[in-house]
Design an enzyme around this catalytic site. Structure first.
Site, PDB file in Angstrom:
ATOM      1  CG  HIS A 175      -0.168   0.149   2.519  1.00 19.34           C
ATOM      2  ND1 HIS A 175       0.552  -0.866   3.058  1.00 19.34           N
ATOM      3  CD2 HIS A 175      -0.024   1.202   3.364  1.00 19.34           C
ATOM      4  CE1 HIS A 175       1.118  -0.478   4.189  1.00 19.34           C
ATOM      5  NE2 HIS A 175       0.784   0.788   4.390  1.00 19.34           N
ATOM      6  CG  ASP A 213       1.591   4.813   4.992  1.00 19.39           C
ATOM      7  OD1 ASP A 213       1.075   3.683   5.108  1.00 19.39           O
ATOM      8  OD2 ASP A 213       2.725   5.099   5.415  1.00 19.39           O
ATOM      9  CG  HIS A 265       5.021   0.974   2.859  1.00 19.76           C
ATOM     10  ND1 HIS A 265       4.365   2.071   2.363  1.00 19.76           N
ATOM     11  CD2 HIS A 265       4.536   0.798   4.117  1.00 19.76           C
ATOM     12  CE1 HIS A 265       3.545   2.544   3.270  1.00 19.76           C
ATOM     13  NE2 HIS A 265       3.621   1.788   4.348  1.00 19.76           N
ATOM     14  NE  ARG A 294       1.960   5.724   9.201  1.00 19.24           N
ATOM     15  CZ  ARG A 294       0.951   5.027   8.697  1.00 19.24           C
ATOM     16  NH1 ARG A 294       1.144   3.815   8.229  1.00 19.24           N
ATOM     17  NH2 ARG A 294      -0.258   5.546   8.658  1.00 19.24           N
TER      18      ARG A 294
HETATM   19  C1  SIN Z   1       3.256   0.798   7.570  1.00 21.56           C
HETATM   20  O1  SIN Z   1       2.599   0.180   6.743  1.00 21.56           O
HETATM   21  O2  SIN Z   1       3.256   2.021   7.611  1.00 21.56           O
HETATM   22  C2  SIN Z   1       4.106   0.021   8.575  1.00 21.56           C
HETATM   23  C3  SIN Z   1       5.235  -0.684   7.973  1.00 21.56           C
HETATM   24  C4  SIN Z   1       5.979  -1.510   9.001  1.00 21.56           C
HETATM   25  O3  SIN Z   1       5.528  -1.623  10.147  1.00 21.56           O
HETATM   26  O4  SIN Z   1       7.029  -2.059   8.667  1.00 21.56           O
END
Ligand code: SIN
Length: 298
Positions: free
Chosen positions: A119, A121, A274, A289
């Protein structure tokens, strides 16, 4: 005025730091020697900003910063977005979203299975994210890597027929698009309240977006949040999306980030997707995050 006050000592904001930008391959760069606990002066900020545009993914090693310092640094790139899952916002710092598999007193402290599907974000928002900063707080001894895939390389290498099929097309994105599949796969997903659901109604974005700062084009659909392509029959939409997802995660477009303690990673959601690879459930992983708001895709 005496001689001592006339020769002013430069404030931290005017002092440049000595740091290196080391490319990691065709995607990503490591930033070594930069201390994010010190406010960056304009010249250093401009170097970091340029590197982010050039490499898509920046890995800042060995950072020791507070939540407020993460927020302050993130804000230099744009306004921050507050995640819809308010129960996982860091107390006193709602701009910090906790991603974690840790359960305390029977309650998850963060979103446990964020990123189980590829995805970008907040692609489900009218203003999807410019970029995200993920700061390692607690890492498992095994697993927990994050994969990043360049959607610009993916777009540039699309088979001609697929490129034609998506020309000028738009797609719908919805936060809850995979909720049922995720729960089915045993992925922990909190039930949304009516107020939370009202925050994440479906939006429409172009299937191919132009990066607002570099002008480079990239795919902008993802298996986590994209529901369908508009103005084509449903089965055709499903077929095109399946082909796009297979192509967009080809190994040659991917960088695997293996986390080291105190890493802070900053990626561009306008050009990358990612995926969190996960870790054994008995091992603890906790990340913070911040998510920077971007433009309406065009
Ligand atoms: C995310 O999708 O923002 C998290 C990625 C992760 O936890 O490695």
């Amino acid at each position: 005025m005496n001689a001592v006050t006339a020769v002013a000592t430069p404030s931290p904001e005017t002092t440049s730091q000595h740091f290196e930008i080391r490319p990691l391959g065709q995607l990503g760069a490591e930033i070594v020697g930069l201390d994010l606990a010190r406010p960056l002066n304009d010249a250093d900020f401009a170097r970091v900003h340029r590197a982010h545009l050039d490499h898509g993914l920046l890995v800042f090693r060995d950072q020791h910063i507070s939540p407020q310092q993460q927020v302050d640094f993130s804000r230099r790139f744009g306004p921050l977005q507050i995640h819809v899952l308010k129960q996982f916002l860091l107390a006193g710092h709602p701009e910090v979203f906790i991603i974690s598999n840790i359960v305390e007193n029977g309650q998850p402290i963060g979103l446990g299975d964020a990123g189980k599907f590829w995805h970008s974000d907040l692609s489900y928002k009218e203003f999807p994210s410019l970029g995200s900063m993920l700061y390692a707080q607690e890492l498992p001894e095994e697993g927990g890597d994050t994969l990043f895939a360049s959607q610009q390389l993916a777009y540039e290498t699309l088979p001609a027929e697929l490129a034609r099929a998506i020309q000028g097309k738009r797609a719908a994105h919805l936060y809850t698009a995979r909720y049922a599949d995720e729960v089915f796969k045993g992925i922990r997903r909190p039930t949304l309240t009516a107020a939370q659901l009202a925050e994440v109604t479906a939006v429409v974005h172009p299937v191919v977006r132009t990066h607002p700062e570099t002008g480079r084009k990239g795919l902008f659909v993802n298996e986590n949040f994209t529901t369908h392509i508009l103005d084509v029959p449903e089965d055709e939409s499903r077929q095109i999306l399946a082909e796009l997802y297979t192509h967009s995660a080809r190994p040659e477009f991917i960088h695997r980030h293996v986390w080291q303690p105190h890493d802070m990673v900053f990626w561009d959601n306008r050009s990358l997707i990612h995926l969190a690879t996960g870790c054994p459930s008995h091992l603890r992983r906790r990340m913070h995050r911040t998510t920077i708001q971007g433009d309406v895709p065009f």
